[in-house]
Motif scaffolding. Structure first.
Motif, PDB file in Angstrom:
ATOM      1  N   ASP B 130     -20.960 -13.334  12.574  1.00  0.00           N
ATOM      2  CA  ASP B 130     -21.802 -13.094  13.655  1.00  0.00           C
ATOM      3  C   ASP B 130     -22.773 -12.205  13.437  1.00  0.00           C
ATOM      4  OD1 ASP B 130     -23.421 -13.982  16.212  1.00  0.00           O
ATOM      5  OD2 ASP B 130     -22.631 -11.914  16.716  1.00  0.00           O
ATOM      6  N   SER B 132     -24.525  -9.938  15.456  1.00  0.00           N
ATOM      7  CA  SER B 132     -24.443  -9.026  16.508  1.00  0.00           C
ATOM      8  C   SER B 132     -22.776  -8.396  16.283  1.00  0.00           C
ATOM      9  CB  SER B 132     -24.320  -9.654  17.986  1.00  0.00           C
ATOM     10  OG  SER B 132     -25.807  -9.692  18.155  1.00  0.00           O
ATOM     11  N   ASN B 257     -25.094 -10.888  25.059  1.00  0.00           N
ATOM     12  CA  ASN B 257     -25.225 -12.431  24.851  1.00  0.00           C
ATOM     13  C   ASN B 257     -26.520 -12.810  24.255  1.00  0.00           C
ATOM     14  OD1 ASN B 257     -22.582 -13.554  25.903  1.00  0.00           O
ATOM     15  ND2 ASN B 257     -23.374 -12.940  27.832  1.00  0.00           N
ATOM     16  N   HIS B 258     -26.396 -13.768  23.385  1.00  0.00           N
ATOM     17  CA  HIS B 258     -27.749 -14.459  22.969  1.00  0.00           C
ATOM     18  C   HIS B 258     -28.032 -15.381  23.760  1.00  0.00           C
ATOM     19  CE1 HIS B 258     -26.649 -13.009  18.454  1.00  0.00           C
ATOM     20  NE2 HIS B 258     -26.204 -12.191  19.286  1.00  0.00           N
ATOM     21  N   ASN B 262     -36.681 -15.981  24.844  1.00  0.00           N
ATOM     22  CA  ASN B 262     -36.817 -14.512  25.535  1.00  0.00           C
ATOM     23  C   ASN B 262     -37.795 -14.403  26.383  1.00  0.00           C
ATOM     24  OD1 ASN B 262     -34.816 -13.549  23.705  1.00  0.00           O
ATOM     25  ND2 ASN B 262     -35.999 -12.190  22.624  1.00  0.00           N
ATOM     26  N   ARG B 283     -23.970 -20.887  19.802  1.00  0.00           N
ATOM     27  CA  ARG B 283     -23.943 -19.320  19.746  1.00  0.00           C
ATOM     28  C   ARG B 283     -23.640 -18.987  18.246  1.00  0.00           C
ATOM     29  NH1 ARG B 283     -23.682 -14.925  18.465  1.00  0.00           N
ATOM     30  NH2 ARG B 283     -23.002 -13.062  19.568  1.00  0.00           N
TER      31      ARG B 283
ATOM     32  N   HIS C 258     -38.043 -11.112  19.461  1.00  0.00           N
ATOM     33  CA  HIS C 258     -36.746 -11.658  19.054  1.00  0.00           C
ATOM     34  C   HIS C 258     -36.093 -10.666  18.057  1.00  0.00           C
ATOM     35  CE1 HIS C 258     -36.879 -16.079  20.437  1.00  0.00           C
ATOM     36  NE2 HIS C 258     -37.683 -15.514  20.988  1.00  0.00           N
ATOM     37  N   ASP C 261     -30.094  -8.816  15.746  1.00  0.00           N
ATOM     38  CA  ASP C 261     -28.724  -8.943  16.552  1.00  0.00           C
ATOM     39  C   ASP C 261     -29.056  -8.450  18.070  1.00  0.00           C
ATOM     40  OD1 ASP C 261     -27.997  -5.991  16.735  1.00  0.00           O
ATOM     41  OD2 ASP C 261     -28.480  -6.097  14.470  1.00  0.00           O
ATOM     42  N   ASN C 262     -28.016  -8.348  18.645  1.00  0.00           N
ATOM     43  CA  ASN C 262     -28.101  -8.127  20.125  1.00  0.00           C
ATOM     44  C   ASN C 262     -27.008  -6.939  20.217  1.00  0.00           C
ATOM     45  OD1 ASN C 262     -29.813 -10.011  20.873  1.00  0.00           O
ATOM     46  ND2 ASN C 262     -28.518 -10.899  22.499  1.00  0.00           N
TER      47      ASN C 262
END
Lengths: 338, 338, 338, 338
Positions: B130, B132, B257-258, B262, B283, C258, C261-262
């Protein structure tokens, strides 16, 4: 009854001066008439700045003054329980900084004296008055997250206190986690039955040499089955990290850090925003005023303060249980402590 | 060497179909030539949709096919170790969904067969891919947070699985926390020495009746002194909550979290934004593609996959240690498990 | 009717390849049977990668193929209106990249041909299919913000296009703001009556030498009294900045950027997070798939596409009005353009 | 020189009481000795609350008092220029609420009197002292965003003022946008050359009947080529919306709203957070204290206040230009106003 109360502040250190300033400037219902400190120059200097009529070296001068209704005890921790006892006997309402003491017997004697005299006692767990934590508490109390299942607290100081302080503070579970133990009861609205603590010295070996830890993680088991986790560090290079989260059957509430400004800066390297407010004086400015405002209001309106002597006692039990758990490497029930 | 590899997928359930789709549409270097499922209709339906030439009821038809270079094992957990062994003996490179097995002896036999045959084995810990979590890992690996001190993971499913699944899944520590155990090793870049687990049945009593927990909190002690905490719930009404945080001597990295969009909506009642992406398929869409792409690349370029058989084994040890800790109400060292 | 349609892609440049890939991999209902490009090698290469049966240099080979139901026109802008006309006459349903043309007469002739033949036409305003902008539109359409009063759009590219492109693109109002003009109609659900445009050359003097602007601000007056503001820059060093906001009598909806990544990284210097997704291919990946999916569904189910020829025409009128406004330094009504 | 200055407050309305409170409680270097209001009871009540020695109905009693060094003019706008003139002649340093006046001749006469007497004059553009806007200004001033290209300001009140106020306020461009005009100069560090204003009555028809607008959008052209856009609404149902953004060649800085708490609540319906602080008294609490602290410091240390008389004049010119632009439906140069 009068519409203003006369109050004296005992202790003119950092926190004593803070409360004195709040009493002088932000709470019109309080009349700050005296301040005492063993270092009388500190008391005198504070008195001069804030226009307080009297400055003493001996706090008993405040307790002996019949015109004084209440005291704010901001002296060193080892003097709290003794002064509470004396103030209660002198019939003064009492605001006392946390912790009451590290010794449960002394705490109980102090609380007994308060009960006997009937004066009001409020313990200085200021974070309960922070707007964000208060909002979290309200959401939980209103049932907005349903039944609380999991508590998470991250609480990190920007820099360790002096090693000299650590030697007399009772150690991290009693000088730092104690705030989070209070928060753990406050936001969840329930009692912890058992704690399990692990810890390490990762920030500064001198902290370990002083017999303390600088990085800890405490697991909580609540009487109603809920679970909790607190992590503390004595040093977060990015500032004062103060987050609380409650997860429940119907939702989650998470308190994020507060920042000095809301400017968001983007450049070729990333998106950047402000660090958290640096330390507790900045972070909890409003909370310190609000807690003292509640104390003064409770005295004036003859109400019971929301942060009681028992609220001051239980986090000490939790701190002692955490130390026992850490040392014995096993979960410890609060009932083992007393 | 060829520039495309022939691969067969074993298992045409939800996760098998997902990998088949990714292999067919997103990885030009893979040639998906067969799919097998004990329910042959499932295999056939998937084959028809994706244009896979062959659909079998017996996975051995894939293992027996000399033109097939690799397999993706997506069948039920209890078949994994057996198929790994057979596939290894058949000389097929292996991608295997987690967990390998709940039984360490069976895991060891499977890993032994892999070692002996020299085929490649990648375990499907998709979250490592992932963007992130990968970014968090990179920041830690690059030393950007300094020495890691504290790990925090919150991982909550939107809704519990069927009780029938829970009965055979090995329970929460082996079917759910196992992902977080892997993440705890991945982002910190270190090994856990001891776990302490508490848990409760707060979501659904039927989960408790099935011998499982639905809300857990695991404390980790790393070999290097770092501390960690994982909390899981089988039901977060607001969706799939997947957060990881690493705190260290020089900073902190937190993965939020994703969300599907937005858009931020403000009305008289508050400021509102989207819930997290609902569940793992949404996710981790990108992560599933990326892990399979790595597997295919490792086969083509003769590299060792980054998620090894040992990476598949250790989280099982951690899960077994967590169960032992929960049952014996004490911290358990991984070395007690084997 | 069939459950799959045969489609050909005209133009194998960046956007043509993107649509071809989406048709091949993400839309099972589409059967991509041919691709054409004046540079036949580009068409052939794309055909080889995606397994497209036919590659041509002349798009007429696609139009002449009776088995082909629809075309996606992705060639250079100056060819769009001509190909639309021919495709309409050949009875092919048409997806056409924006803008249709810079010349209103040519647009009208093309739209006339479409109307006469009765084929479907969808214009490639992909942003309408982005989940965040779509969510904003939904909130407005559902009345969640009440009556819309003010639109704000910020739209900035990470880097300017080549000056050669700028010379033939129609300039910033027609090659860049055109997307925002479409968004201004889409999210507000209303028509603009008048525009006022100012602009400057602040990024690169060569853009000015080519007769274009690189930084612009357009004010919109809607027929219903609402107001709007669009700002564009050809270069934002922090990446692709794509924000839209609608304010109304009952609330506000704002679309944030957007990110890839977060992960949120805090160190002694601040709190840092990821830059926006770098450019339109990354930012609007899902939107490109969704728009083509809608086009294919409209053809299959005989529905009118939601982005019509008129939706393609009006933003061109707005772009021409903006240029006129800029040059004459006064507000210009769309009715002055035609 | 003395280390405290004697100050009188003129006007005991909402803003006068605010400044009086700040002077009494937050600025030890100021000695608040008198307050005046045409409604003498208002002055008396404020004096009683804050312990101000003198309360007058006629502000001239303050100007005539030789022991008073400075005045804070917080009376109604139409009296500002007259009182400035008189105060300057009386040798008092002057803090004056914005706007100085709506009439440029009267402003110029007042500023002339100030210049002649040599007293200090600070205009009450409090937002310049807000930590977030100040941070934005610093980033721009330090070159962190490179050359500023585009300014964006969104400024919306939670609810319209009384129509009676609107009738005498000079209208939205002079009572509301004037703050944003100041901010437009402050954060960009440059002068505006031309404005173009559009507007509408969308909130309340009575505002239109009073000759005013409630929703406006002003486009700015800076002398150095930069562009700007300001939108205002007299009613945002979600509270006080105060955002400023500067985009430049090397980055962007955006100021987000401030909130009363940082609790984030997630339930099945979404993720919810607090509305902005409700209105200017809450939002700019710190800014009001900081601006007065600067004024007192400038008097004590004989420095020139950073918000000068010219800074008070130019936004009035901009407001008048905006009205002219709105009425004549064309861009208007500030040089047309004077």
């Amino acid at each position: 009854m009068t519409d203003r109360i006369n109050i004296g502040v005992i202790g003119a250190g950092r926190i004593g001066r803070l409360h004195a300033e709040n009493l002088a400037w932000h709470i019109p219902e309080a009349n700050l008439v005296a301040i005492a400190d063993v270092v009388v120059q500190a008391a005198q200097k504070c008195a001069a700045t804030l226009g307080i009529p009297a400055a003493y070296s001996d706090y008993r001068a405040i307790l002996d003054d019949d015109k004084i209704d209440a005291v704010a005890i901001c002296s060193s921790t080892d003097t709290h329980s003794q002064i509470i006892e004396e103030a209660a006997k002198a019939g003064k309402h009492i605001f006392c900084e946390k912790p009451i003491d590290h010794d449960l017997q002394r705490i109980d004697r102090a609380l007994g004296a308060v009960e006997q005299s009937g004066v009001k006692l409020q313990i200085g767990f200021n974070r309960r008055f922070d707007p964000s934590f208060r909002r979290a508490r309200e959401l939980v109390a209103e049932g907005k997250i349903g039944q609380p299942h999991v508590l998470r607290i991250t609480s990190r100081d920007p820099a360790p206190p002096p090693v000299e302080y650590i030697k007399v503070s009772g150690g991290i579970f009693l000088d730092m986690t104690i705030h989070d133990f209070d928060m753990a009861r406050f936001v969840m609205g329930g009692e912890v039955e058992e704690v399990y603590a692990i810890g390490a010295v990762l920030v500064d070996p001198r902290i370990g040499e002083a017999g303390d830890l600088d990085t800890i993680l405490v697991t909580l088991r609540y009487a109603n089955g809920a679970l909790g986790s607190i992590d503390n560090s004595r040093q977060a290079v990015y500032g004062y990290d103060q987050r609380v989260e409650v997860f429940g059957s119907a939702g989650n509430v998470a308190v994020a850090n507060h920042t000095p400004d809301n400017a968001i800066y983007s450049n070729a390297g990333g998106v950047h925003s402000a660090l958290p407010l640096y330390f507790f004086l900045e972070r909890y400015t409003a909370a310190y005023i609000a807690e003292m405002r509640e104390f003064i209001a409770c005295v004036l309106e003859d109400k019971v303060p929301s942060v009681t002597g028992v609220d001051g006692r239980i986090p000490v039990v939790m701190g002692l249980a955490a130390w026992k758990s850490y040392r014995e490497r096993r979960p410890v029930k609060l009932s083992e402590i007393g």
